[in-house]
Motif scaffolding. Structure first.
Motif: not given
Length: 443
Positions: A158-164
Motif C-alpha cells: 500500500v505504501a509503495a502504491l500510495a507514493i506512486l
C-alpha cells in the motif's frame, strides 16, 4: 478449559485488509472499470464503497448482538434460522477457498514478473509450490503470527502504491489535475453502473475479520474497527489511486488505460523510473500473498466453526496446541489449492485462473451479503428494543440495492464459457450444503 482470546485489534484488522488486497485490486480492477465508466473511475469507487459500507453496518450490528464463531453463519443462524445460517457459512467457505486458490495463483504470476527484473526465470508451478508451502508454514505458526505477517506485507505494498499515486497527482499527470473523474461528464449512468461492478469486487472480503473476531481480546470493538475501518480505508485508497491512474494516463486517453494489461507498471516507469516499476511489481506480489494468507485463515476458521456446530467432521475442529490454529482445516485448504491448480490452473494460466476463482468466489460472497442484510432487518424487527431505522432498515436495504446490479450482470447477458458455469457451481454448492444440513451431527 476455555480458550484464551489472543488477537489484538490490529491483527483482526489485518486479516480484513489482507483479504481485500487493496494493491492487487488497483493492479487489476481499474482497467475494467475504465472500460465501462470511462474517466469516472473514482466516482464508481465512491458509490461502490458507500454501498459496501451499508453492508458492513449490517455485519457490525449483528456481531454486536450475536456472539459466536463463523461470521455470517452465527448471525443468520439467529436471524434467519439455523439452516439458512449454515448455508451462509457454507457459501462463505466456497468464497474463501476460491480466493485462496486464486490469490496463490496470481501471486505466482507477479513473482515471475518481479524476479525476471533480476534475470531469474523459473517455471510458474515452482512459485505456486513455494507459496503454498510458505503459506502453510506461516499459518501453522498461529493466527496471531500469520495475520501480523499478512498486515506487514499489505502495508508495504500500500505504501509503495500510495507514493506512486501522490507523485503522479503532484506532478499534474498527463494533462493536469481535473474534477472530471468525479463527474458523469461523458459517462452514461449505465456505464457508471457497470463500472461499479468492478468497484464492488475490489471490496470483496472486507468482512473476513468476522471469522476470527471471537478470538480477539475485545471482539465487539475489533469487528467494528476491522470491518468499517477496512471499508473506509479502502475507499480512500481506491479513490486516490484510481484518480492518479486516470490523470496519469490523461482524461482524454482513458481508452489507453482501459486496454492496458499493466497500468501500474506503465505509470511507475513513466513518472518515476524503471526501479519504481520493479518496486510496484514487488508490492503487487506481496499484496496477493497477503490475500492468500488471509483468505486461507478465513476459510480454515469458517470450516472449524461449521465443524464445531456439527455440520462438518470434528476432524476440522482440531487445534494445534498453544497457537489455537485449526491445523487440519488449514491442511485441507492447502491441499485443495494445490489440486485445483494442478487440474485447472496449469491449463488456463495464472491470470485466467485468478479471474475465474475470483468471479466464482465473489458470486457466492454477494449472496451472503444479501442474506446478512435480510438477516439484519429481520433480527432487529424482532428485537425492537435495539431497533434503529437508519442502521437496521435503511442501511441493509440500500446495501442490498447496490448488490443487485453486480449479481444480475453476472447472470445476464449470459457470460461466455467458462464464466457461464460459475452460477451453476454456486447453486450445486448450495444444494450440497442443504444435504449436509439435513445430515448434521447432533452431539
Amino acid at each position: 478449559m476455555k480458550e484464551e482470546k489472543k488477537l489484538s485489534l490490529l491483527e483482526v484488522f489485518g486479516l480484513s485488509i489482507a483479504v481485500v488486497a487493496p494493491t492487487g485490486a488497483m493492479a487489476f480492477n481499474t482497467a475494467g472499470t475504465a472500460t465501462a465508466a470511462g474517466s469516472a473511475i473514482p466516482l464508481a469507487f465512491i458509490l461502490g464503497g458507500l454501498g459496501i459500507f451499508f453492508v458492513g453496518i449490517s455485519f457490525v450490528e449483528l456481531a454486536h448482538h450475536i456472539p459466536g464463531e463463523g461470521s455470517a453463519y452465527a448471525y443468520n443462524s439467529k436471524a434467519l434460522g439455523e439452516r439458512i445460517g449454515f448455508l451462509s457459512g457454507w457459501a462463505l467457505t466456497l468464497t474463501y477457498i476460491s480466493f485462496t486458490v486464486g490469490c496463490v495463483s496470481i501471486f505466482s504470476n507477479f513473482a515471475d514478473v518481479f524476479l525476471k527484473h533480476f534475470g531469474i526465470n523459473l517455471p510458474i508451478p515452482f512459485y505456486i509450490v513455494i507459496a503454498l508451502v510458505a503459506g502453510w508454514w506461516l499459518s501453522h505458526k498461529g493466527i496471531e503470527f500469520s495475520t501480523r505477517f499478512a498486515l506487514v506485507l499489505e502495508l508495504i505494498s500500500v505504501a509503495a502504491l500510495a507514493i506512486l499515486a501522490l507523485i503522479i497527482i503532484f506532478s499534474g499527470g498527463d494533462n493536469g489535475n481535473s474534477v472530471k473523474p468525479f463527474t458523469l461528464s461523458g459517462t452514461p449512468l449505465s456505464g457508471l453502473g457497470t463500472g461499479m461492478v468492478f468497484a464492488l469486487l475490489s471490496f470483496a472480503g472486507f468482512e473476513g475479520a468476522a471469522t476470527v473476531a471471537p478470538q480477539a481480546k475485545k471482539p465487539k470493538k475489533a469487528i467494528t474497527v476491522a470491518i468499517l475501518g477496512t471499508v473506509i480505508f479502502a475507499v480512500i485508497f481506491y479513490v486516490v489511486v484510481s484518480y492518479a491512474q486516470v490523470i496519469g494516463f490523461g482524461t482524454s486517453n482513458i481508452t489507453k488505460l482501459a486496454n492496458s494489461s499493466a497500468p501500474l507498471n506503465y505509470l511507475a516507469t513513466r513518472y518515476v523510473g524503471n526501479y519504481m516499476a520493479v518496486f510496484i511489481d514487488f508490492a503487487s506480489c506481496t499484496s496477493f500473498f497477503a490475500c492468500y494468507l488471509g483468505a486461507m485463515n478465513a476459510a480454515a476458521f469458517m470450516m472449524k466453526a461449521l465443524a464445531d456446530n456439527g455440520y462438518l467432521t470434528s476432524w476440522f475442529s482440531v487445534n494445534k496446541s498453544l497457537v489455537a490454529t485449526p491445523k487440519h482445516a488449514l491442511d485441507t485448504v492447502s491441499v485443495v489449492a494445490l489440486v485445483a491448480y494442478i487440474i485447472f490452473g496449469l491449463k488456463v494460466g495464472p491470470t485466467n485462473f485468478y479471474n475465474y476463482c475470483g468471479t466464482l468466489g465473489t458470486l457466492s460472497l454477494l449472496l451472503v451479503y444479501v442474506m446478512v442484510n435480510i438477516g439484519a432487518i429481520k433480527y432487529f424487527m424482532q428485537h425492537r428494543e435495539f431497533f434503529s431505522f437508519w442502521k437496521h432498515l435503511f442501511s441493509p436495504i440500500m446495501g442490498t440495492c447496490v448488490l443487485i446490479y453486480p449479481i444480475y450482470s453476472n447472470l445476464w447477458p449470459i457470460p461466455s464459457f467458462p464464466m457461464n458455469l460459475f452460477p451453476y457451481i454456486v447453486i450445486i454448492w448450495i444444494l450440497i450444503g442443504i444435504v449436509i444440513s439435513y445430515k448434521r451431527r447432533i452431539s
